[in-house]
Design an enzyme around this catalytic site. Sequence first.
Site, mmCIF file in Angstrom:
data_model
loop_
_atom_site.group_PDB
_atom_site.id
_atom_site.type_symbol
_atom_site.label_atom_id
_atom_site.label_comp_id
_atom_site.label_asym_id
_atom_site.label_seq_id
_atom_site.Cartn_x
_atom_site.Cartn_y
_atom_site.Cartn_z
ATOM 1 C CD GLU A 187 -0.451 -0.635 2.738
ATOM 2 O OE1 GLU A 187 -0.571 -1.681 3.430
ATOM 3 O OE2 GLU A 187 -0.502 0.430 3.405
ATOM 4 C CD GLU A 393 -4.020 2.663 2.798
ATOM 5 O OE1 GLU A 393 -3.776 2.448 4.503
ATOM 6 O OE2 GLU A 393 -4.777 1.831 2.723
#
Length: 488
Positions: A187, A393
């Site tokens: 991320e 995720e």
Amino acid sequence: MSSVTSEHSGIVQGSPDFRDAGLVFPSDFTFGSATASYQVEGAAAEDGRLPSIWDTFSHTPGRVWNGDTGDVACDHYHRWESDLDLMQSLGLHAYRFSIAWPRIVPTGRLSDGVNQAGIDFYSRLVDGLLERGIRPVATLYHWDLPQTLEDAGGWPVRTTVDAFADYAGVVGAALGDRIHTWTTLNEPWCSAYLGYGQGGHAPGRHEPAAALAAVHHLNLAHGKALQALRATSTGSPEYSVTLNFHVLRGEGDGAAEAMRRIDALANRAFTSPMLRGVYDEDLLADTSSVTDWSFVHDGDLATINQPIDVLGVNYYSTATVRLWDGVSPKQMNDGHKAAAGGTAWPGSDRVVEFVQQPGPYTDMGWNIAPEGLLDLLRSLSAQFPHQPLMITENGAAFADEVAPDGSVRDPLRVDYLRRHLTAAHRAIEEGVDLRGYFVWSLLDNFEWGYGYAKRFGIVRVDFDTLERMPKASAHWFRRLAQTGVLPA
Ligand code: GCO
């Protein structure tokens, strides 16, 4: 599409609310769980580890809920063997963890030395996983930048890129014979925009131009790390990066423009350089009032655009945006912990606003929208048709109830997982090359600015005793991982 329910086989397919059951995943589909070093390890000052920006940030009053820090976290650093036994008992195929840069190259500068104790910890962890038949999926950077590198400028300065490539070479040489999948970054959107633009994440700076320079240097670090990992890994690992995608809905007359702007900043600022070797013209134009992008040097984009075997996809919820009149009070920032004076949207923060979405919501206030995952997987497959995908995720925070017998029933989390795995299965049925699903998270852990207030684990952690207690969702996920069939 009507529900097709076969009482005999217990198969529910095509349910309009994504509550299917009995669906069979491909036999080689990976089911795993994910964590991150600063969120679970603890032992923050042990065996040569030096502070990261998250140690500094969490120890700065007012930055993290309740003053929580990752000093102890889940004490995974000492409890890793029993945690691996737990993963094995849950039938997990793979474990996605991150390596703490400050354990390996504590000052961030290779000239100051490599910390063998840090390498030994991850080597034991990897061997323990392999002994239990669990594939190690290692992320090099899940936000714990050595503080000394931040003191020298952090991700907005180019020297951090070379330090990251050096670190990648060290871990590649040490673990690259056994790692199943290398992930360079987790991320980078959070690292760049929340860390340097909005300030709600470490290092807590509010500098929109610096945030955009961080975007580029993280992209460049990704490319250089892939080169270093490929040069030093003696096994046959796969290579990847994990991105959190903003799945956008629009409101009002300017919906398309609002969505385009946020898509450029949040998604294409990473996928276009990494997967196409360009920065999109609209991104450069939208941000021209903030920076001239002169930090992009000749050759950088070719370095960033290194092939990857799989694209990691983090998905939790959708976002709804509309053009903002620049005057009326903004409905909300963007669902993330807001920091005064900052912005995660350089160049568009006075053009676009995020709109409250209808519920239901998780404990984070994020909406529950499995259809958003299906839309995202369809979109990525259409944009990058030859790029295998992995859900790295997906999961939900809910306030768990502990029954008198100590068991934890978490029906809301089971429902969330079931609905999003239904969406994943539908994508596979439509031909999306989706390779697996990692639930976030194995353990309740340090949820950044929220500290330990938000529980994402399928395994509960009592943060007084550090005892682990598998929740109902862990037992549900075990059935899925062991059979490949989606339970009700
Ligand atoms: C992220 C991070 C995780 C978070 C999880 C819940 O995606 O933000 O990778 O570290 O804890 O996503 O917010």
